[in-house]
Design a protein around this motif. Structure first.
Motif, short mmCIF file in Angstrom:
data_model
loop_
_atom_site.label_atom_id
_atom_site.label_comp_id
_atom_site.label_asym_id
_atom_site.label_seq_id
_atom_site.Cartn_x
_atom_site.Cartn_y
_atom_site.Cartn_z
N GLY A 201 0.81 -1.20 0.06
CA GLY A 201 0.06 0.11 -0.07
C GLY A 201 0.73 1.37 0.05
N VAL A 202 2.19 0.85 0.04
CA VAL A 202 3.05 2.28 0.11
C VAL A 202 3.37 2.98 -1.38
N THR A 203 2.89 4.00 -1.47
CA THR A 203 3.12 4.77 -2.79
C THR A 203 3.98 5.82 -2.90
N VAL A 204 4.72 6.06 -1.89
CA VAL A 204 5.71 7.21 -1.80
C VAL A 204 7.05 6.64 -1.88
N PRO A 205 7.97 7.55 -2.24
CA PRO A 205 9.48 7.13 -2.43
C PRO A 205 9.88 6.33 -1.13
N THR A 206 10.65 5.41 -1.22
CA THR A 206 11.18 4.37 -0.01
C THR A 206 12.69 4.15 -0.21
N LEU A 207 13.25 4.42 0.61
CA LEU A 207 14.53 4.16 1.26
C LEU A 207 14.98 3.29 2.14
N ILE A 208 15.70 2.14 1.98
CA ILE A 208 16.01 1.04 2.90
C ILE A 208 17.46 0.86 3.13
N LEU A 209 17.85 0.89 4.42
CA LEU A 209 19.26 1.28 4.80
C LEU A 209 19.36 0.05 5.94
N HIS A 210 20.78 -0.57 5.46
CA HIS A 210 21.05 -1.88 6.50
C HIS A 210 22.55 -2.13 6.28
N ALA A 211 23.02 -2.58 7.43
CA ALA A 211 24.25 -2.80 7.86
C ALA A 211 24.32 -4.35 7.52
N GLU A 212 25.73 -4.64 6.96
CA GLU A 212 25.66 -6.34 6.47
C GLU A 212 26.09 -7.00 8.00
N ASP A 213 26.49 -6.35 8.72
CA ASP A 213 27.13 -6.78 9.95
C ASP A 213 26.02 -6.78 11.23
N ASP A 214 24.68 -6.53 10.91
CA ASP A 214 23.54 -6.36 11.76
C ASP A 214 23.27 -7.82 12.27
N VAL A 215 23.39 -8.11 13.51
CA VAL A 215 23.20 -9.28 14.05
C VAL A 215 21.80 -9.48 14.83
N ILE A 216 20.94 -8.23 15.09
CA ILE A 216 19.89 -8.07 15.52
C ILE A 216 18.67 -8.52 14.46
N ILE A 217 18.62 -7.55 13.56
CA ILE A 217 17.87 -7.90 12.41
C ILE A 217 18.73 -8.26 11.10
N PRO A 218 18.87 -9.39 10.79
CA PRO A 218 20.03 -9.70 9.69
C PRO A 218 19.80 -8.96 8.43
N CYS A 219 20.81 -8.45 7.81
CA CYS A 219 20.54 -7.90 6.51
C CYS A 219 19.55 -8.49 5.40
N ARG A 220 19.79 -9.75 5.52
CA ARG A 220 18.72 -10.47 4.37
C ARG A 220 17.38 -10.12 4.46
N LEU A 221 17.02 -9.81 5.62
CA LEU A 221 15.38 -9.58 6.05
C LEU A 221 15.22 -8.07 5.56
N GLY A 222 16.06 -7.13 5.33
CA GLY A 222 16.11 -5.98 4.69
C GLY A 222 15.83 -6.00 3.27
N VAL A 223 16.90 -7.09 2.91
CA VAL A 223 16.77 -7.18 1.09
C VAL A 223 15.53 -7.91 0.75
N GLN A 224 14.84 -8.99 1.81
CA GLN A 224 13.76 -9.56 1.32
C GLN A 224 12.54 -8.48 1.36
N LEU A 225 12.50 -7.51 2.29
CA LEU A 225 11.66 -6.46 2.21
C LEU A 225 11.77 -5.67 1.01
N HIS A 226 12.94 -5.37 0.56
CA HIS A 226 13.04 -4.71 -0.78
C HIS A 226 12.62 -5.36 -1.91
N ARG A 227 12.76 -6.84 -2.01
CA ARG A 227 12.11 -7.54 -3.08
C ARG A 227 10.57 -7.55 -3.04
N SER A 228 10.03 -7.37 -1.82
CA SER A 228 8.66 -7.46 -1.57
C SER A 228 8.04 -6.22 -2.14
#
Length: 303
Positions: A201-228
């Motif tokens: 439902g998001v129709t505005v410009p979106t920027l996703i920032l993620h560190a590859e060494d994030d051990v709390i929320i792994p970067c791959r979850l941010g990548v998956q959100l980007h794909r979605s």
């Protein structure tokens, strides 16, 4: 505590029961003390400077030192920062639920919208706050009240995946009953935070920032959100930027990146004259907040 207090005093903030208002750098020298003229802070929102509505994660409060550093960084770029309090933990009480957090955040957004005139508002969500931000912005877009843009720092695609991927689950996720005991109750108890669903439902410009060494929320979850997000938004409207592990930004320190001013514009994925490889010594040229907003909200379509 003393060090944190000095940071807060140095930021020149007005602390309400529901949020903290951090003034942009150009206004700090002319602003009166909050106790002398509290109305000044609300009036300042009508000056045209962009506003960041910051939604923090689940741990601690909006006054944690790392979060204060984020406000400082954004303030130096010329943004107002409104750091939102939720109905639990910080300075209020009440049951914790996704709908409750989104409702609280929407209340602050509508309060802001009534006071900002034509000033653009960016919604910024960090960690669990990213789940609140995606849900909120999706609802705002559906109801014709979209913000200027959405920034997601260290986000997950949904909380079920985050619980399973968290480093504390390393020794338990393969045990019988793990999903039934830890994951399934999230949805039953109104804590699903399905950002990969709400992003539709998001129709505005979106920027996703993620560190590859994030051990709390792994970067791959941010990548998956980007794909979605790419299933619903054009590629020029949603951007993902990951930070190499060598910078050690982890879960909470992306604000240290000297590239952050550039990443807040459509220029984030193109070569910027005068900006070399990222390092702790890199110094970026000064960037005006209104120019950043114009670039960021300008559909981020330059190559």
């Amino acid at each position: 505590m003393t060090k944190l207090l000095f940071y807060l005093l140095g930021l020149l903030v007005l602390h309400f029961g529901a949020h903290v208002h951090v003034l942009p750098e150009p206004e700090v020298k002319v602003a009166p003390p909050a106790e002398d003229n509290p109305d000044y802070y609300e009036r300042s929102l009508q000056g045209g400077a962009p506003v960041v509505m910051y939604l923090h994660g689940i741990s601690g409060s909006r006054a944690l030192l790392g979060r204060v550093q984020v406000y400082q960084t954004l303030r130096n770029l010329g943004y107002h920062v409104i750091a939102v309090d939720y109905r639990y933990g910080d300075s209020s009480s009440g049951p914790l639920s996704e709908d409750g957090l989104v409702a609280d955040s929407r209340c602050v957004y509508e309060w802001l919208r009534r006071r900002t005139a034509d000033s653009p508002i960016l919604v910024w969500g960090h960690s669990l706050g990213s789940g609140v931000a995606v849900h909120l912005v999706s609802a705002l877009c559906r109801h014709g009240q979209p913000p200027a843009g959405l920034v997601l720092e260290a986000p997950f695609d949904n909380l079920a995946h985050e619980v399973s991927a968290h480093f504390l689950a390393t020794f338990h996720r393969d045990m019988p009953g793990f999903h039934w005991f830890f994951v399934a109750p999230l949805k039953v108890n109104g804590m699903a935070f399905e950002s990969d669903v709400h992003i539709a439902g998001v129709t505005v410009p979106t920027l996703i920032l993620h560190a590859e060494d994030d051990v709390i929320i792994p970067c791959r979850l941010g990548v998956q959100l980007h794909r979605s997000a790419l299933r619903y938004q054009p590629t020029h409207q949603v951007r993902l930027h990951t930070f190499e592990a060598r910078f050690r930004y982890g879960h909470d320190f992306i604000w240290r990146s000297p590239r952050l001013p550039v990443l807040l514009s459509h220029r984030s994925l193109v070569r910027v004259p005068g900006v070399g490889p990222e390092s702790s010594e890199t110094t970026l040229p000064p960037v005006n907040a209104n120019e950043l907003y114009t670039a960021f909200a300008g559909v981020m379509a330059t190559s």
